[in-house]
Every structure is written in C-alpha cells, then in structure tokens.
Motif scaffolding. Structure first.
Motif, mmCIF file in Angstrom:
data_model
loop_
_atom_site.group_PDB
_atom_site.id
_atom_site.type_symbol
_atom_site.label_atom_id
_atom_site.label_comp_id
_atom_site.label_asym_id
_atom_site.label_seq_id
_atom_site.Cartn_x
_atom_site.Cartn_y
_atom_site.Cartn_z
ATOM 1 N N CYS A 151 0.829 -1.204 0.000
ATOM 2 C CA CYS A 151 0.000 0.000 0.000
ATOM 3 C C CYS A 151 0.867 1.259 0.000
ATOM 4 C CB CYS A 151 -0.902 -0.021 1.235
ATOM 5 S SG CYS A 151 -1.983 1.398 1.342
ATOM 6 N N HIS A 170 0.137 4.044 1.256
ATOM 7 C CA HIS A 170 0.024 4.784 2.508
ATOM 8 C C HIS A 170 1.158 4.426 3.462
ATOM 9 C CE1 HIS A 170 -2.199 5.410 6.569
ATOM 10 N NE2 HIS A 170 -1.555 6.516 6.241
ATOM 11 N N ARG A 171 1.119 3.230 4.041
ATOM 12 C CA ARG A 171 2.168 2.867 5.001
ATOM 13 C C ARG A 171 2.718 1.459 4.768
ATOM 14 N NH1 ARG A 171 -0.347 4.621 10.656
ATOM 15 N NH2 ARG A 171 1.287 3.254 11.464
ATOM 16 N N GLY A 172 2.561 0.998 3.510
ATOM 17 C CA GLY A 172 3.285 -0.208 3.108
ATOM 18 C C GLY A 172 2.627 -1.532 3.396
ATOM 19 N N MET A 173 1.398 -1.530 3.843
ATOM 20 C CA MET A 173 0.719 -2.797 4.150
ATOM 21 C C MET A 173 0.639 -3.685 2.897
ATOM 22 S SD MET A 173 -1.026 -4.233 6.683
ATOM 23 C CE MET A 173 -2.345 -5.394 7.034
ATOM 24 N N CYS A 198 -6.992 -1.761 1.036
ATOM 25 C CA CYS A 198 -5.989 -2.063 2.049
ATOM 26 C C CYS A 198 -6.677 -2.371 3.380
ATOM 27 C CB CYS A 198 -5.026 -0.890 2.213
ATOM 28 S SG CYS A 198 -3.773 -1.223 3.471
ATOM 29 N N PHE A 238 -5.565 -2.160 6.321
ATOM 30 C CA PHE A 238 -5.099 -1.399 7.483
ATOM 31 C C PHE A 238 -5.974 -0.156 7.705
ATOM 32 C CE2 PHE A 238 -0.784 0.092 9.553
ATOM 33 C CZ PHE A 238 -1.429 0.200 10.786
ATOM 34 N N HIS A 239 -6.020 0.765 6.723
ATOM 35 C CA HIS A 239 -6.815 1.994 6.881
ATOM 36 C C HIS A 239 -7.830 2.182 5.764
ATOM 37 C CE1 HIS A 239 -2.719 2.717 8.590
ATOM 38 N NE2 HIS A 239 -3.412 3.150 9.630
ATOM 39 N N GLY A 240 -7.791 1.307 4.754
ATOM 40 C CA GLY A 240 -8.832 1.344 3.750
ATOM 41 C C GLY A 240 -8.532 2.123 2.483
ATOM 42 N N TRP A 241 -7.305 2.506 2.231
ATOM 43 C CA TRP A 241 -7.022 3.091 0.919
ATOM 44 C C TRP A 241 -7.396 2.038 -0.140
ATOM 45 C CZ3 TRP A 241 -2.450 6.911 0.031
ATOM 46 C CH2 TRP A 241 -2.419 7.866 1.055
#
Ligand code: FES
Length: 451
Positions: free
Chosen positions: A107, A109-112, A128, A130-133
């Motif tokens: 991802c 955002h933060r690599g998930m 994603c 983690f946070h839903g991007w």
C-alpha cells in the motif's frame, strides 16, 4: 580451466535410442549442445551465505524474468494472483482488455501488503486492510478515508507501482527491475520451440506447493541431473536411462536434459528382452503385446498416444515417442523448469524463503492438454505441504511420482546438514552429468558480479 574433455557413458546414447524410434522427433529437437565448462570445485558458501542471499535480492531477482503464474489462473477481467519471490510481492491482475498487469503488493500509505501471499481471486477494488485506501484493478488510487487529512497527496500519481509483464506458452512472467530484456531473448531458444502440443494449449490439473528444507539453489540443482538415480531412485533403473541421459546447454539462461524411458540403466548388466521391458513399462498389467521386431518403447509410446488422446480429446498422432514418454526437462534460469513431454508434464518453480537461507518453496504443477475448442477448466486449489508433510500426503498425486519426489526431498535435508558439517569447502561435480549445475552457477556468478 583445464583442457576440454569428453566424458560419456559407454553404451547406447540418448541419440541412439531416440533416433531409432518408430516415431522420432525432428533432429533439431534433440540436437546435442554440450560444452565443457571446467572441473573446479564449486563453493558451498552459495547455500548458506547471508551476503550472497542479499546480493541475490539486489542483483538477481530484480534482473531476471520470473514465472509468476499460468494464464488460466486469470481467466476473467479483475482476476488476480499474488506472486512472491524473495522479499518481493506482486499482484497480477487481468484487465478489461484481456491484458495482464502486475503491481507491487504494498500500500502506498504505510506499506501494508494489500493481498496475502499466495492469494487468488476476483475483485474490482483492492482495499488495504489497514486503513482502507482503495485501488482499482488498474492500480490507480480510487479513494482513501479522511481525504481531508491528505491534501498533500497527489492522488493521480499515487497508484500502485507497476512492473513489466510478458507471456509465453500460457506462462505469465514478471520483471521486477527496470529495463527488462525482451522475454524471448531472455528465454532463447525456448520461445522458438516447435512443440506438437504447445504449452499454451495445456492447463493446470494439479498444483502442490511444498516447503523444502534446503537453499533454493541446492533444491534446483537436485533436479538438474540424473546421476543421483542409481543411489536415490534405484527402482527406476529397470526401465529408464540415467548415466546415458543427454545434457544440453542451449543458451545463457537455458539448459535441458533428455532422460529416456524404455531402456534400462547402463548400470545394469543383464539386458531384458523387449517383452520383459514392455511388462515393466506396463507395470505388470499385461495389456500390451509386441509384434515381431517391435521395441517395447515404441509399443508403449503408441499405447500412451491412444489412451491420452481419448482422455484429452487432443490428436496426439504427430507426437514423437520421446515427446510422448521421456523425461525432457528445460531449466530456465534462475528458478523455472518445465517438461514439454505429454505423459511427464511437470512444471517446477523454486523460490527462496525470505526468512531462512536454508529453506525454500517448491511449486510443482502438472499440466494436461486442453480439449480443442474448449476453455481450460478452472485451476485446482493449491495443495500446501509444510516441511514435515510428504508428497505422499498430497491428494490426487500419482503415488509413484510422490514417492520419487519424497526421495528427493529426503536428500535435501541431509544434504543441507552434511554441507554445514563439511570440512571440504566445495562440491566436486561430474564434467558431463552435472554440467547444468555448473552452467547455472556460472550464470548466477555473472549476475552477482554485475554491480
Ligand atoms: Fe494501507 Fe494504511 S497502510 S491504508
């Protein structure tokens, strides 16, 4: 390197056997291509060095075409497959226009990791966890929660990183680095192979993924030679060649062996009659008969043509005996192997375990010809086998083949242990039967030396 030597097993060669077949292949198919590559010992460091594994992550995996999946695993738009190699993870997605694109599975955002390793399925959106991007199947960033907090993000340029994709023979390849060479150049001469049943007219019938107790190179190398048959698979000596196997170096990334069936090992002294050999090939079922002057190998190849044509609906009448029944193995550097034969139709891929240089993953597929005019059936579920689970426990696998693969895996654990204990710094290879190992290692050395 010392002076060029010629070392060959006495007795009938693969050429002698195959060119005498009732249905021989084109001579170009079995043309010999051996080159003496030296006889120096090869260091054992390659199997245990963290520094070499790091160099492979930097200079090997991003610079070589990787076989990621089969096309039939992505039959419809929005179908995806996750492919991992070393530290890399990629999502391959079938597009609306039929093309296949591949995106880094991380991802923005933060690599998930967006999708779990080994996943396969269909989705219009990659969300994603983690946070839903959320990304489209074209990799573009579609939405993100609390967009008001990300004014600094250029959404039009925040899609998933993309890597190159090319296809051959129903296989889908990815190239993780920049400036890929054309796949056909990399695989030369494989893509020019003229096969009676092309690889893209076949489909997956079985897929087993086994965790192996050995470095990925040690595992590849165990499958590149038939020298080990006499000690590891002695039951195979009665109906297959081993010491008279043919080894060919076809290009910088490609080598091959042809291992004939229907002639016993040169190690055995008393020759069977053709009737006895046919009995062995037919596994004692006494279904087949020889006419005067016929060879067991030709009769059995004809039998396989008939039976497999009925099973598959494919006309196999033009398939040579060697392509019908022999063990013909093409190795494509660094980790992809396929068998273009019809009755021994395996595909291998060896991938390093990113958590241990002493482990790797072995993907084993069996392919079958696809019925003419029909689409390939949906691929089967992958059978995952842990380190301690034998091939014999895999449902649907031919017990005889499972037994052979388990013999090979048993070797790998002991080989790894023995190499770690060795006072000798390297392995001593045969100049002919083990030349494909030296060839692979010389190609690898060239990649790792190229900073
Ligand atoms: Fe993917 Fe946060 S890491 S949305």
């Amino acid at each position: 390197m010392t002076e060029k030597k010629i070392a060959r097993c006495p007795g009938p060669s693969t050429q002698d056997i195959v060119l005498a077949d009732a249905a021989p292949p084109p001579e170009t198919f079995i043309a010999e291509a051996y080159t003496y590559l030296g006889d120096e010992d090869l260091s054992y460091d390659a199997y245990s060095s963290e520094d070499i594994a790091r160099l492979e992550r930097e200079r090997l995996w991003p610079r070589t075409w990787q076989m990621a999946c089969r096309e039939e695993e992505l039959p419809e738009p929005r179908d995806y497959v996750v492919f991992d190699i070393a530290d890399e993870s990629v999502i391959l997605v079938r597009q609306e226009d039929g093309s296949i694109r591949a995106f880094i599975n991380s991802c923005v955002h933060r690599g998930m990791q967006l999708l779990p390793s080994g996943a396969r399925g269909r989705t219009a959106l990659l969300r994603c966890p983690f946070h839903g991007w959320t990304y489209g199947s074209d990799g573009a960033l579609k939405s993100l929660p609390c967009a008001w907090d990300f004014d600094h993000v250029d959404r039009a340029n925040s899609g998933l990183d993309e890597v190159s994709v090319e296809r051959w023979g129903g296989f889908v390849f990815v190239f993780l680095g920049r400036d890929p060479p054309p796949l056909a150049d990399f695989l030369d001469p494989v893509t020019a192979l003229d096969l009676p049943v092309p690889m893209d007219e076949r489909h997956i019938v079985t897929h087993v993924r086994k965790h192996l107790p050995a470095n990925w190179k040690l595992s590849v190398e165990a499958f590149l030679e038939a020298y080990h048959v006499i000690a590891t698979h002695p039951e195979g000596l009665q109906s297959a060649g081993d010491a008279n196997c043919q080894y060919d170096l076809l290009g910088p990334h490609v080598s091959r062996f042809i291992h004939t069936i229907g002639f016993q090992s040169p190690h055995l002294k008393s020759a069977p009659t053709e009737e006895e050999m046919l009995e062995r090939l037919d596994r004692g079922r006494a279904r087949l008969k020889l006419q005067p002057g016929e060879r067991a190998r030709d009769v059995f190849a004809a039998h396989l043509r008939t039976v497999m044509a009925e099973q598959t609906g494919v006309d196999l009448s033009a398939v040579s005996s060697t392509q019908m029944m022999d063990s013909i193995e093409y190795f494509c550097f660094p980790n992809f192997v396929f068998f273009p034969g019809i009755s021994l139709p395996m595909v291998y891929r060896f991938s390093p375990d990113p958590d241990s240089v002493h482990r790797c993953f072995f993907d084993l597929w069996f392919l079958a010809p696809t019925r003419p005019g029909e689409r390939p059936p949906p691929p089967p579920e992958t059978i995952d086998l842990a380190l301690d689970e034998p091939f014999a426990s895999a449902p649907g696998l031919d017990p005889k083949l499972a037994y052979i693969y388990d013999q090979d895996v048993d070797n790998l654990a002991r080989l790894t242990r023995g190499i770690r204990a060795s006072r000798k710094p390297g392995q001593t290879l045969g100049t002919y039967q083990e030349v494909r190992i030296r060839h692979m290692r010389q190609t690898l050395a060239a990649y790792l030396a190229d900073g």
